[in-house]
Design an enzyme around this catalytic site. Structure first.
Site, PDB file in Angstrom:
ATOM      1  N   CYS A  89       0.811  -1.226   0.000  1.00  0.00           N
ATOM      2  CA  CYS A  89       0.000   0.000   0.000  1.00  0.00           C
ATOM      3  C   CYS A  89       0.844   1.277   0.000  1.00  0.00           C
ATOM      4  O   CYS A  89       0.329   2.359  -0.275  1.00  0.00           O
ATOM      5  CB  CYS A  89      -0.928   0.009   1.207  1.00  0.00           C
ATOM      6  SG  CYS A  89      -2.106  -1.342   1.182  1.00  0.00           S
ATOM      7  N   HIS A 133      -3.436   7.226   3.565  1.00  0.00           N
ATOM      8  CA  HIS A 133      -3.823   5.945   2.967  1.00  0.00           C
ATOM      9  C   HIS A 133      -5.168   5.545   3.557  1.00  0.00           C
ATOM     10  O   HIS A 133      -5.394   5.679   4.764  1.00  0.00           O
ATOM     11  CB  HIS A 133      -2.751   4.893   3.284  1.00  0.00           C
ATOM     12  CG  HIS A 133      -3.122   3.515   2.845  1.00  0.00           C
ATOM     13  ND1 HIS A 133      -3.682   3.268   1.615  1.00  0.00           N
ATOM     14  CD2 HIS A 133      -3.035   2.316   3.471  1.00  0.00           C
ATOM     15  CE1 HIS A 133      -3.908   1.970   1.502  1.00  0.00           C
ATOM     16  NE2 HIS A 133      -3.533   1.371   2.616  1.00  0.00           N
ATOM     17  N   ASN A 145     -10.168   0.180   0.438  1.00  0.00           N
ATOM     18  CA  ASN A 145      -8.703   0.275   0.435  1.00  0.00           C
ATOM     19  C   ASN A 145      -8.200  -0.121  -0.949  1.00  0.00           C
ATOM     20  O   ASN A 145      -8.229  -1.295  -1.313  1.00  0.00           O
ATOM     21  CB  ASN A 145      -8.138  -0.651   1.513  1.00  0.00           C
ATOM     22  CG  ASN A 145      -6.616  -0.653   1.565  1.00  0.00           C
ATOM     23  OD1 ASN A 145      -5.957  -0.093   0.680  1.00  0.00           O
ATOM     24  ND2 ASN A 145      -6.054  -1.283   2.576  1.00  0.00           N
TER      25      ASN A 145
HETATM   26  N1  ACO Z   1     -17.892  -9.276   9.275  1.00  0.00           N
HETATM   27  C1  ACO Z   1     -18.258  -9.669  10.506  1.00  0.00           C
HETATM   28  N2  ACO Z   1     -17.381 -10.073  11.450  1.00  0.00           N
HETATM   29  C2  ACO Z   1     -16.083 -10.061  11.118  1.00  0.00           C
HETATM   30  C3  ACO Z   1     -15.620  -9.668   9.842  1.00  0.00           C
HETATM   31  C4  ACO Z   1     -16.593  -9.251   8.904  1.00  0.00           C
HETATM   32  N3  ACO Z   1     -16.269  -8.841   7.656  1.00  0.00           N
HETATM   33  N4  ACO Z   1     -14.274  -9.769   9.824  1.00  0.00           N
HETATM   34  C5  ACO Z   1     -13.893 -10.200  11.032  1.00  0.00           C
HETATM   35  N5  ACO Z   1     -14.985 -10.396  11.799  1.00  0.00           N
HETATM   36  C6  ACO Z   1     -15.054 -10.855  13.186  1.00  0.00           C
HETATM   37  C7  ACO Z   1     -13.836 -11.644  13.587  1.00  0.00           C
HETATM   38  O1  ACO Z   1     -13.956 -12.993  13.175  1.00  0.00           O
HETATM   39  C8  ACO Z   1     -13.884 -11.492  15.093  1.00  0.00           C
HETATM   40  O2  ACO Z   1     -14.812 -12.395  15.604  1.00  0.00           O
HETATM   41  P1  ACO Z   1     -14.517 -13.197  16.980  1.00  0.00           P
HETATM   42  O3  ACO Z   1     -14.379 -12.107  18.024  1.00  0.00           O
HETATM   43  O4  ACO Z   1     -15.704 -14.043  17.132  1.00  0.00           O
HETATM   44  O5  ACO Z   1     -13.241 -13.930  16.733  1.00  0.00           O
HETATM   45  C9  ACO Z   1     -14.442 -10.079  15.294  1.00  0.00           C
HETATM   46  O6  ACO Z   1     -15.084  -9.734  14.056  1.00  0.00           O
HETATM   47  C10 ACO Z   1     -13.408  -9.049  15.637  1.00  0.00           C
HETATM   48  O7  ACO Z   1     -12.313  -9.201  14.713  1.00  0.00           O
HETATM   49  P2  ACO Z   1     -11.071  -8.241  14.730  1.00  0.00           P
HETATM   50  O8  ACO Z   1     -10.096  -8.689  13.690  1.00  0.00           O
HETATM   51  O9  ACO Z   1     -10.624  -8.055  16.146  1.00  0.00           O
HETATM   52  O10 ACO Z   1     -11.771  -6.892  14.238  1.00  0.00           O
HETATM   53  P3  ACO Z   1     -11.131  -5.457  14.165  1.00  0.00           P
HETATM   54  O11 ACO Z   1     -11.961  -4.520  14.945  1.00  0.00           O
HETATM   55  O12 ACO Z   1      -9.655  -5.490  14.445  1.00  0.00           O
HETATM   56  O13 ACO Z   1     -11.328  -5.065  12.644  1.00  0.00           O
HETATM   57  C11 ACO Z   1     -10.012  -4.939  10.617  1.00  0.00           C
HETATM   58  C12 ACO Z   1     -10.710  -5.849  11.637  1.00  0.00           C
HETATM   59  C13 ACO Z   1     -11.072  -4.028  10.006  1.00  0.00           C
HETATM   60  C14 ACO Z   1      -9.369  -5.794   9.559  1.00  0.00           C
HETATM   61  C15 ACO Z   1      -8.962  -4.061  11.344  1.00  0.00           C
HETATM   62  O14 ACO Z   1      -8.167  -4.879  12.168  1.00  0.00           O
HETATM   63  C16 ACO Z   1      -8.065  -3.328  10.400  1.00  0.00           C
HETATM   64  O15 ACO Z   1      -8.478  -2.421   9.714  1.00  0.00           O
HETATM   65  N6  ACO Z   1      -6.747  -3.654  10.377  1.00  0.00           N
HETATM   66  C17 ACO Z   1      -5.773  -2.932   9.612  1.00  0.00           C
HETATM   67  C18 ACO Z   1      -5.898  -3.115   8.133  1.00  0.00           C
HETATM   68  C19 ACO Z   1      -4.763  -2.384   7.450  1.00  0.00           C
HETATM   69  O16 ACO Z   1      -4.414  -1.295   7.820  1.00  0.00           O
HETATM   70  N7  ACO Z   1      -4.130  -2.977   6.472  1.00  0.00           N
HETATM   71  C20 ACO Z   1      -2.941  -2.377   5.923  1.00  0.00           C
HETATM   72  C21 ACO Z   1      -3.031  -2.022   4.570  1.00  0.00           C
HETATM   73  S1  ACO Z   1      -3.466  -3.360   3.497  1.00  0.00           S
HETATM   74  C22 ACO Z   1      -2.077  -3.722   2.511  1.00  0.00           C
HETATM   75  O17 ACO Z   1      -1.003  -3.308   2.719  1.00  0.00           O
HETATM   76  C23 ACO Z   1      -2.301  -4.717   1.364  1.00  0.00           C
END
Ligand code: ACO
Length: 321
Positions: free
Chosen positions: A112, A248, A278
């Site tokens: 990214c 980003h 994203n």
């Molecule tokens: N719908 C419903 N529930 C979901 C989904 C979804 N799409 N995805 C995950 N969950 C669930 C998980 O299974 C978990 O359930 P559990 O508690 O029963 O295990 C719960 O939701 C919480 O999951 P978390 O991963 O803790 O959720 P979080 O609040 O951290 O959000 C997210 C996840 C949106 C991915 C976040 O962590 C994030 O944005 N991370 C950073 C992403 C990023 O910056 N990427 C870098 C750039 S990408 C690149 O370089 C290619």
């Protein structure tokens, strides 16, 4: 000698994928996606539409905005993680599309952060006098490598492209760029297959973007917080002097955390994530062009661009527009 942005452009593919459609694909809800990420919809490249196709549209728009033609461009630098082919590189394919011949044209990959890496490299070419008119593009079809059965990642990404044209200038321009990476974190965010690995996982249908979202999230907030402070300090600029934060677009919560760190009110942050998701390397130049074209970003204003991606990689640019 500095480089300065003389034109911006961007392109999004026509097909829009909504959260409601994703609800039918994986166990998720519109509400979960919007509250956890800020994303409502994203654009998806049509079948057969490649990264170069998207890059070409963005590049043409940036060149038109800059008032330059194919004969003027003497450097093409494309940031992308999703090239059409292993080779020729997307820079070369784009060069051919635009009818440009002979100048250096290449792509570089830093997930990214690829556009900021490309901008940092092209800026050096222009500053050193090795390029007089550089085309810098961030373009991506990341939805092609997403695992559409993994609700933790497939809801996040979209496709698109953004571009800028750089020319030399006595005054900044690009005041500074800061680029970093740390390969120790390679396992937290990756696509686990490729040429040298023989595409074995791809053949078995087991490849797809893998992310430990929570860990990436925490690292991104801390790292980007440090990066924006480092950038301002390196340039001797106070955060209150900034007109715009152009981040980003990975997660609205990360964007808001960095804006708070800079004391930037929401109305001075360019946010496109709701409509675009994203778009990886394309997200920063897409946000920049969005702000320029809707009249919010004006000539002479001070912009801070920042990105974070797999690797990890991260980078920033402080720009007098
Ligand atoms: N719908 C419903 N529930 C979901 C989904 C979804 N799409 N995805 C995950 N969950 C669930 C998980 O299974 C978990 O359930 P559990 O508690 O029963 O295990 C719960 O939701 C919480 O999951 P978390 O991963 O803790 O959720 P979080 O609040 O951290 O959000 C997210 C996840 C949106 C991915 C976040 O962590 C994030 O944005 N991370 C950073 C992403 C990023 O910056 N990427 C870098 C750039 S990408 C690149 O370089 C290619």
């Amino acid at each position: 000698m500095y480089s300065t942005i003389v034109g911006t452009g961007s392109y999004l593919p026509e097909r829009v994928l909504t959260n409601a459609e994703l609800e039918k694909l994986v166990d998720t809800t519109d509400e979960w996606i919007r509250t956890r990420t800020g994303i409502s919809r994203r654009h998806i490249a049509a079948e057969g539409q490649t990264t170069t196709d998207l890059a070409e549209q963005a590049a043409r728009r940036a060149m038109e905005a800059a008032g330059v033609g194919p004969g003027d461009i003497d450097l093409i630098c494309v940031g992308t993680t999703t090239p059409d082919l292993v080779f020729p590189n997307v820079g070369t394919l784009l060069q051919d599309r635009l009818g440009i011949h002979g100048c250096a044209a290449f792509s570089l990959e830093a997930a990214c952060s690829s556009f900021l890496y490309a901008l940092g490299v092209a800026d050096k070419f222009v500053r050193l006098g090795d390029a007089k008119c550089a085309l810098v593009v961030g373009a991506e079809t990341l939805t092609r490598i997403v695992d559409w059965t993994d609700r933790g990642t497939c809801v996040l990404f979209g496709d698109g492209a953004g571009a800028v044209v750089l020319k030399p200038s006595k005054d900044p321009g690009i005041i500074c760029t800061r680029l970093h990476s740390d390969g120790r974190y390679k396992d937290l965010l990756l696509y686990p297959d490729g040429v040298s690995k023989g595409f074995g996982l791809v053949r078995q249908g087991k490849a797809g973007v893998q992310m430990k979202g929570n860990e990436v999230y925490k690292f991104a907030v801390n790292t980007l917080g440090g990066l924006v402070s480092e950038t301002l300090e390196a340039c001797g600029v106070a955060r209150q002097d900034l007109d715009w934060l152009i981040p980003h677009q990975a997660n609205i919560r990360i964007i808001e955390a960095i804006a708070r760190r800079l004391d930037m009110p929401p109305e001075r942050v360019i946010v496109t994530i709701a409509e675009q998701g994203n778009t990886s390397a394309a997200s920063v130049p897409l946000a920049l062009d969005t702000g320029v074209r809707d009249g919010r970003i004006k000539r002479g204003q001070l912009l801070l661009l920042e990105a974070f991606g797999g690797g990890f990689t991260w980078g920033s640019a402080l720009i007098r527009f």
